[in-house]
Motif scaffolding. Sequence first.
Motif, mmCIF file in Angstrom:
data_model
loop_
_atom_site.group_PDB
_atom_site.id
_atom_site.type_symbol
_atom_site.label_atom_id
_atom_site.label_comp_id
_atom_site.label_asym_id
_atom_site.label_seq_id
_atom_site.Cartn_x
_atom_site.Cartn_y
_atom_site.Cartn_z
ATOM 1 N N LEU A 1 4.087 2.002 -0.008
ATOM 2 C CA LEU A 1 4.116 1.763 1.450
ATOM 3 C C LEU A 1 3.565 0.413 1.628
ATOM 4 O O LEU A 1 3.040 0.067 2.852
ATOM 5 N N THR B 1 3.943 -2.590 4.684
ATOM 6 C CA THR B 1 4.662 -1.992 5.954
ATOM 7 C C THR B 1 3.468 -1.527 6.923
ATOM 8 O O THR B 1 2.378 -1.208 6.733
ATOM 9 N N THR B 2 4.206 -1.184 8.139
ATOM 10 C CA THR B 2 3.148 -0.823 9.045
ATOM 11 C C THR B 2 3.148 0.823 9.395
ATOM 12 O O THR B 2 2.517 1.317 10.248
ATOM 13 N N HIS B 3 4.154 1.215 8.704
ATOM 14 C CA HIS B 3 4.237 2.779 8.881
ATOM 15 C C HIS B 3 3.307 3.558 8.261
ATOM 16 O O HIS B 3 2.748 3.332 7.288
ATOM 17 N N ASN C 1 9.564 9.289 10.698
ATOM 18 C CA ASN C 1 9.809 8.068 10.817
ATOM 19 C C ASN C 1 10.230 7.404 9.509
ATOM 20 O O ASN C 1 10.570 8.273 8.410
ATOM 21 N N PRO C 2 10.786 6.063 9.675
ATOM 22 C CA PRO C 2 11.371 5.638 8.260
ATOM 23 C C PRO C 2 10.666 5.911 6.839
ATOM 24 O O PRO C 2 11.319 6.067 5.993
ATOM 25 N N ALA C 3 9.391 5.755 6.884
ATOM 26 C CA ALA C 3 8.427 5.645 5.692
ATOM 27 C C ALA C 3 8.618 7.112 5.427
ATOM 28 O O ALA C 3 8.732 7.228 4.185
ATOM 29 N N GLU C 4 8.517 8.001 6.188
ATOM 30 C CA GLU C 4 8.480 9.639 5.815
ATOM 31 C C GLU C 4 9.933 9.806 5.403
ATOM 32 O O GLU C 4 10.077 10.660 4.202
ATOM 33 N N ARG D 1 2.210 10.818 8.231
ATOM 34 C CA ARG D 1 1.480 11.868 8.968
ATOM 35 C C ARG D 1 1.081 13.064 7.957
ATOM 36 O O ARG D 1 2.116 13.401 7.170
#
Length: 489
Positions: A27, A30-32, A9-12, A35
Amino acid sequence: MRGLRERLNPAERRLRIAFLRGDDFDLGGTTHAVRAEFVADLLTRAVDRTAYPGVALRLRNATVLGRLDVRQADITVPVSITGSTFTHVLDLTNARAASLVLSECTLPGFRARLLQVRGDLDLTRCTITGEVNVCDARIGGSLTLDGSALRAAVEGHALAAARMTVTGDLSARAGFSAFGRIWLSAATVGGDVLFSGATVRNPAGPAIDANRLTVGGSFSARYGFAAEGGIILVHAQIGNQLNFTEARISTTDIWALHVGGAQIGSLWLTFAAPPVGRVRLSGLQADSIFDHPATWPAELDLIGCTYQLLLARSPAPRGAPLPPRQVTVRQRLDWLRRSPDGYAPQPYEQLAAQYRHNGQDQEARRVLLEKQRQRRAALNFPARILGYLLDGVVGYGYRTWLAGVWLVAFWAIGTLTFTVQPSTPRSGATPDHNPALQALDLLLPIVNLGHDGTWRPNGVSQYVAALLILVGWTLTTAVVAGITRVLNR
């Protein structure tokens, strides 16, 4: 892990770039989420250090989804995770790491049995709702838990650190709290163990269970430390201080503090209030013990406790040295009598040796006299009668001057009697009648002053004469028995 990297995902994706550069990645806002399997991949992947010399995981304000499982992994990069939430237990069992910092994080548990960390393991200001298990871990730096809150299950361990080895300090200060047992049995800490200001509660048993703990420096649980549950340090070895200045300890179990068989540089029992529960110092070897009469426990075991210095200290503001306080020998005798198991000779002998070492011979004799009086209560009836006689006449040999007092008293009685009712001369030449010499001649066995055999008492004075002879022999026997007892101690 190729498939994992393709569906980031964008955060990763941004985290992977920051990881390779060694940058902080925040982070917050943000909502991300990140994992756990992706984080595990970052920590365990091989990285070209020539191309990425500053590689490190520096993550802030993240939510780590899933179980972060890096068991038996070799984590060669620095790890710093701040203000983050883990949805599952973090598992570092048998892993190897350079350094690990988890600051202000929330975790449901921390498993790190057999973990090897070359640097520090920092769990500062974390909230951990399950067990923290670092049993058999090897930490090359310090283990820091300052400000953290550990919440174990009922009757569980908040911190399980048995057989752990820490080269530096074990620090759990600055508002640290734990609900559950702190288990440090057979652990080794090269520096200090620091619990000052901490609160530990364990309704099901000891708050701190540290049998055979080895500490190179001090074990400090001072100002603000509170334990609901006992402190168990049986056979512990502490190189410098075991310090409970202004601490509070209470337990519904037996032992509030148990340091039986421990070896300690100096023991500070200068509590904020008397411990609730029994304190056992039996078998303790300490260079010095410092205490305060106002905070002595109601039950205190001292059998086999040895020390070179025993001093009382008064309370003082934090940071100021505790000033000395005078304690009378009567107070110290009350201190010895607090054992619920009754009389034992060794604590009295140890206290008397301490007084003699300080040049206080009179106090030492008083302690040894009290030792004989306590011993007398355990004897049979004839021996107790003899004991009362020795005590009253010569103080078991520690007050031989009492024999002189009795001698003078009965000498005065005899002199008065023979003056009021003069004796009659026996046959033959007699010296001038002297009531004082006649009474003294009757009182002193063996010694002959020439009056006993030349003057015959009359009437009531005959009974007084017999009494003086009996008293003389009794005093002589008591003095000899008392002196012999002292010489054969």
